[in-house]
Design a protein around this motif. Structure first.
Motif, PDB file in Angstrom:
ATOM      1  N   ALA A 196       0.843  -1.184  -0.159  1.00 48.35           N
ATOM      2  CA  ALA A 196       0.052   0.036   0.069  1.00 48.35           C
ATOM      3  C   ALA A 196       0.790   1.393   0.117  1.00 48.35           C
ATOM      4  CB  ALA A 196      -1.041  -0.083   1.398  1.00 48.35           C
ATOM      5  N   LEU A 197       1.979   1.314   0.833  1.00 48.82           N
ATOM      6  CA  LEU A 197       2.758   2.398   0.834  1.00 48.82           C
ATOM      7  C   LEU A 197       3.454   2.552  -0.469  1.00 48.82           C
ATOM      8  CD1 LEU A 197       4.323   4.421   2.620  1.00 48.82           C
ATOM      9  CD2 LEU A 197       6.176   2.819   3.063  1.00 48.82           C
ATOM     10  N   SER A 198       4.045   1.540  -1.194  1.00 46.10           N
ATOM     11  CA  SER A 198       4.416   1.717  -2.647  1.00 46.10           C
ATOM     12  C   SER A 198       3.418   2.318  -3.490  1.00 46.10           C
ATOM     13  CB  SER A 198       4.974   0.361  -2.958  1.00 46.10           C
ATOM     14  OG  SER A 198       5.414   0.290  -4.399  1.00 46.10           O
ATOM     15  N   ASN A 199       2.535   1.811  -3.488  1.00 46.46           N
ATOM     16  CA  ASN A 199       1.296   2.353  -4.432  1.00 46.46           C
ATOM     17  C   ASN A 199       1.036   3.886  -4.134  1.00 46.46           C
ATOM     18  OD1 ASN A 199      -0.887  -0.594  -4.199  1.00 46.46           O
ATOM     19  ND2 ASN A 199       0.735  -0.162  -5.588  1.00 46.46           N
ATOM     20  N   ALA A 200       0.983   4.184  -2.750  1.00 49.47           N
ATOM     21  CA  ALA A 200       0.866   5.598  -2.302  1.00 49.47           C
ATOM     22  C   ALA A 200       1.782   6.352  -2.917  1.00 49.47           C
ATOM     23  CB  ALA A 200       0.598   5.622  -0.839  1.00 49.47           C
ATOM     24  N   LEU A 201       3.063   5.872  -2.627  1.00 51.42           N
ATOM     25  CA  LEU A 201       4.061   6.903  -3.138  1.00 51.42           C
ATOM     26  C   LEU A 201       4.244   7.090  -4.638  1.00 51.42           C
ATOM     27  CD1 LEU A 201       6.883   5.375  -0.902  1.00 51.42           C
ATOM     28  CD2 LEU A 201       5.951   7.480  -0.821  1.00 51.42           C
ATOM     29  N   VAL A 202       3.940   6.008  -5.508  1.00 50.87           N
ATOM     30  CA  VAL A 202       3.768   6.279  -7.001  1.00 50.87           C
ATOM     31  C   VAL A 202       2.809   7.230  -7.275  1.00 50.87           C
ATOM     32  CG1 VAL A 202       3.204   5.138  -9.012  1.00 50.87           C
ATOM     33  CG2 VAL A 202       4.662   3.994  -7.464  1.00 50.87           C
ATOM     34  N   PHE A 203       1.788   7.232  -6.671  1.00 49.64           N
ATOM     35  CA  PHE A 203       0.680   8.314  -6.993  1.00 49.64           C
ATOM     36  C   PHE A 203       1.127   9.622  -6.458  1.00 49.64           C
ATOM     37  CE2 PHE A 203      -2.008   4.679  -8.081  1.00 49.64           C
ATOM     38  CZ  PHE A 203      -2.772   4.934  -8.980  1.00 49.64           C
ATOM     39  N   GLY A 204       1.745   9.544  -5.392  1.00 47.76           N
ATOM     40  CA  GLY A 204       2.592  10.941  -4.801  1.00 47.76           C
ATOM     41  C   GLY A 204       3.301  11.432  -5.741  1.00 47.76           C
ATOM     42  N   TRP A 205       4.100  10.637  -6.389  1.00 47.63           N
ATOM     43  CA  TRP A 205       4.956  11.118  -7.530  1.00 47.63           C
ATOM     44  C   TRP A 205       4.378  11.811  -8.727  1.00 47.63           C
ATOM     45  CZ3 TRP A 205       9.304  13.247  -7.996  1.00 47.63           C
ATOM     46  CH2 TRP A 205      10.190  13.220  -9.319  1.00 47.63           C
TER      47      TRP A 205
END
Length: 266
Positions: free
Chosen positions: A21-30
């Motif tokens: 979930a953290l990885s997904n969130a960071l991608v969308f954050g980028w």
């Protein structure tokens, strides 16, 4: 055609791990960060609005309200930080409404990702906007003579509270973005909701001069501003900090599940 050896090699390759979930969130954050590169007009609005508010209120109203612009700035600058973060939260709903109108979130929903990751990305963009705007305001304030008595630790604590405030308020406008079709309407309704809270608070004036019924109104923006002033001046109490965080925490607890339900329902 693939020969037997190649087929065996392909079958021996381990399946990639499912992103967290953290990885997904960071991608969308980028993705949210890249928007600043491709839509630089957002940065102009982000930079100019806080500068105008800070300069105009300090020099136009400072003498009348506090005797001098310098004295008023000590009172006003923490409040304008809260106001800027609260107003900037509207952009989450506007961005979401724009993406929904383009059908982008239909694509996101079909991907094997954490359901809330697109919204987490919006929040990352919000946090970046909050930090940029707050840094600009603080820099202008320091140039004009503002001095945070609590020093660097007080400023860092105040910025952490601003992020918490912006995170909690952002959910309100994400829900509006899911319910309302046009970004302009999201902005109009957002500011209609925020203006009474902001201008009836203690951001710009001491509420002691307000009517009794207005002073009795428990304004969450006033609680946030009082706590932020205390953090930057070194006189904040635990009670003030807790009261300031009640609204952001409650909004997150209530509206984050609501956001997911509305998103899946669409």
């Amino acid at each position: 055609m693939i020969d037997t050896t190649s087929l065996q090699r392909l079958q021996s390759v381990a399946r990639p791990k499912t992103p967290s979930a953290l990885s997904n969130a960071l991608v969308f954050g980028w993705r949210a960060v890249l928007k600043f590169k491709h839509v630089p007009e957002q940065l102009f609005d982000l930079v100019m609005t806080p500068i105008m508010f800070t300069l105009l209120f300090t020099f136009v109203f400072g003498g009348a309200l506090a005797g001098s612009p310098g004295e008023y700035l000590q009172f006003f600058l923490p409040g304008i930080l809260v106001q800027t973060v609260v107003f900037n939260a509207v952009y989450s709903g506007m961005g979401l409404s724009t993406d929904l109108g383009k059908g982008l979130f239909d694509r996101f929903r079909s991907l094997p990702i954490w359901s809330l990751s697109p919204f987490a990305g919006l929040m990352v963009g919000d946090i970046l906007r909050h930090l940029i705007a707050a840094s600009i305001i603080l820099t202008i304030g320091l140039i004009l003579g503002y001095r945070p008595e609590a020093g660097i630790l007080g400023v860092l604590a105040a910025f952490a509270m601003l992020i918490a405030i912006g995170f909690g308020m952002g959910w309100v406008f994400i829900v509006l973005g899911l319910l309302i079709r046009t970004p302009t309407t999201v902005m109009t309704l957002g500011f209609t909701f925020l203006f009474p809270l902001v201008f009836a608070s203690n951001i710009m004036v001491d509420p002691g001069t307000m009517p009794d019924w207005l002073r009795a109104f428990v304004n969450p923006v006033s609680l946030m501003t009082t706590a932020l002033r205390g953090l930057m001046a070194g006189g904040a109490t635990l009670g003030q900090v807790v009261l300031a965080l009640i609204a952001p925490v409650a909004l997150t607890a209530i509206l984050a599940p609501t956001t997911l339900w509305l998103y899946l329902r669409r």
